[in-house]
Design an enzyme around this catalytic site. Structure first.
Site, mmCIF file in Angstrom:
data_model
loop_
_atom_site.group_PDB
_atom_site.id
_atom_site.type_symbol
_atom_site.label_atom_id
_atom_site.label_comp_id
_atom_site.label_asym_id
_atom_site.label_seq_id
_atom_site.Cartn_x
_atom_site.Cartn_y
_atom_site.Cartn_z
ATOM 1 N N ARG A 111 0.553 -1.199 -0.094
ATOM 2 C CA ARG A 111 0.328 0.020 0.276
ATOM 3 C C ARG A 111 0.916 1.096 -0.223
ATOM 4 O O ARG A 111 2.242 1.949 0.449
ATOM 5 C CB ARG A 111 -0.898 -0.133 1.361
ATOM 6 C CG ARG A 111 -2.150 -1.083 0.741
ATOM 7 C CD ARG A 111 -3.359 -0.674 0.134
ATOM 8 N NE ARG A 111 -4.830 -1.199 -0.285
ATOM 9 C CZ ARG A 111 -4.321 -2.309 -1.076
ATOM 10 N NH1 ARG A 111 -3.484 -2.490 -1.512
ATOM 11 N NH2 ARG A 111 -5.547 -2.810 -0.600
ATOM 12 N N HIS A 113 -0.681 0.571 -10.370
ATOM 13 C CA HIS A 113 -2.347 -0.228 -8.973
ATOM 14 C C HIS A 113 -2.835 -1.770 -9.890
ATOM 15 O O HIS A 113 -3.583 -1.967 -10.937
ATOM 16 C CB HIS A 113 -3.137 0.452 -9.130
ATOM 17 C CG HIS A 113 -3.310 -0.493 -7.630
ATOM 18 N ND1 HIS A 113 -3.783 -0.314 -5.669
ATOM 19 C CD2 HIS A 113 -3.187 -1.772 -7.270
ATOM 20 C CE1 HIS A 113 -3.912 -1.052 -5.020
ATOM 21 N NE2 HIS A 113 -3.263 -2.485 -5.998
ATOM 22 N N GLU A 139 -5.375 7.574 -5.281
ATOM 23 C CA GLU A 139 -5.431 6.675 -7.330
ATOM 24 C C GLU A 139 -6.376 7.119 -7.516
ATOM 25 O O GLU A 139 -7.785 7.745 -6.881
ATOM 26 C CB GLU A 139 -5.866 5.271 -6.659
ATOM 27 C CG GLU A 139 -3.961 5.160 -6.425
ATOM 28 C CD GLU A 139 -3.748 3.088 -5.706
ATOM 29 O OE1 GLU A 139 -4.715 2.717 -6.516
ATOM 30 O OE2 GLU A 139 -2.724 2.732 -5.798
#
Length: 333
Positions: free
Chosen positions: A245, A293, A274
């Site tokens: 993370r 991601h 994000e």
């Protein structure tokens, strides 16, 4: 959590909540549920989007399946729940779990990403070993500069967080010849990890690490885990891969370590915000590669793999066996 009473297990009331506009590959349909839960015959099956909820059905539900959890709504209305199957592996946004009734099991999707993230980590670690982020930076500046690298055999990798994902990463990297040191809370050995230790020995391992891989959940213990002192403890020329993370790494410290040349490169796949904003300084840091991601997402069959966890847990509950993937209330994962 103790043994679940089995009076509802054969015919549970199931409520599915999807998010409108989300990638359709992750939408849970009635067809998915019926195909993947052969261990029961739902007495009621409701599939809704979060902006068109059926509150009465939610109130009756024994099982909630969702990718995003409205914790206040669940605490207030969903009084009949026994199991919440979250279709996301990361549940740190729902901590602390004080909103969750002690009788309800919250299970996550840990493990469904393993094959994909292992493949991604192998690719990314080989790129870091070969100094590909630095090569990409030189390309942007039209610079031809050859740097020769040997094979990956014996390259020292430290994986912080050897759970389902970290274990899959270790398996892939071990097969490619990397020497793997792992850190996990229990310290229990994992196949393909040459040396396993516990978080209290993290700093001792850093000076002997060529590639640091972060694969841990974000908790109070891992927030800001890697900062200036940790990066300075790595050998000159080491590199970092974050598939955990964004909050695990101090990005300002990472920038300084890359700009000074202490680190040879870094690859980030996760960020605190994000999508990463266009004006983020991370885009232009030398020798840093940004992935949006994508390390763990393999959409084909994703929902089926999540529901296989639920099916297994229903079978376990019928047999009076412990459920798997239950989020620990103390540790938050």
């Amino acid at each position: 959590m103790g043994k679940i009473s089995d009076d509802w297990l054969h015919a549970p009331r199931i409520y599915v909540e999807n998010t409108r506009g989300h990638d359709p590959s992750y939408e849970v349909t009635a067809e998915h549920v019926l195909r993947n839960l052969p261990v029961c015959r739902p007495a009621e099956l409701t599939c809704r989007y979060s902006d068109e909820r059926n509150i009465e059905s939610l109130r009756r539900a024994d099982i909630l399946i969702a990718g995003k959890l409205d914790t206040s709504l669940i605490s207030r209305e969903a009084k009949s729940l026994k199991i919440i199957q979250c279709t996301s592996a990361g549940v740190e946004k729902y901590a602390p779990l004080e909103w969750l009734d002690p009788s309800v099991a919250l299970t996550n999707a840990s493990g469904v990403h393993a094959e994909k993230v292992g493949e991604f980590a192998l690719m990314a670690t080989l790129m870091l070993h070969a100094h590909v982020p630095a090569i990409a930076t030189k390309q942007r500046h039209h610079r031809w500069s050859r740097t020769l690298r040997g094979t990956s055999a014996g390259c020292r990798v430290l994986i912080y967080g050897v759970g389902a994902l970290g274990g899959a990463v270790a398996k892939r990297l071990h097969s490619a010849g990397f020497h793997i040191t792992g850190i996990r809370r229990s310290g229990e050995p994992v196949e393909s990890v040459n040396l396993m230790t516990t978080p209290d020995h993290f700093h001792e391992c850093l000076p002997f690490t060529d590639v640091l891989i972060l694969a841990c959940p974000l908790t109070s213990a891992t927030s800001g885990l890697v900062g200036a002192s940790e990066l300075a403890a790595l050998p000159e020329g080491a590199s970092v891969l974050n598939i955990a993370r964004g909050g695990v790494v101090d990005h300002s410290a990472l920038r300084d370590a890359l700009e000074s040349g202490h680190l040879s490169g870094a690859i980030l796949d996760v960020f605190e915000k994000e999508p990463l904003p266009p004006n983020s300084e991370l885009w232009d840091i030398p020798n840093l590669m940004i992935f949006p991601h994508v390390s763990a997402d393999a959409p084909e069959g994703y929902v089926d793999r999540c529901l296989e966890i639920l099916a297994d847990n229903l079978a376990r509950a019928k047999a009076g066996r412990p459920l798997r993937n239950v989020v620990d209330r103390q540790f938050g994962y």
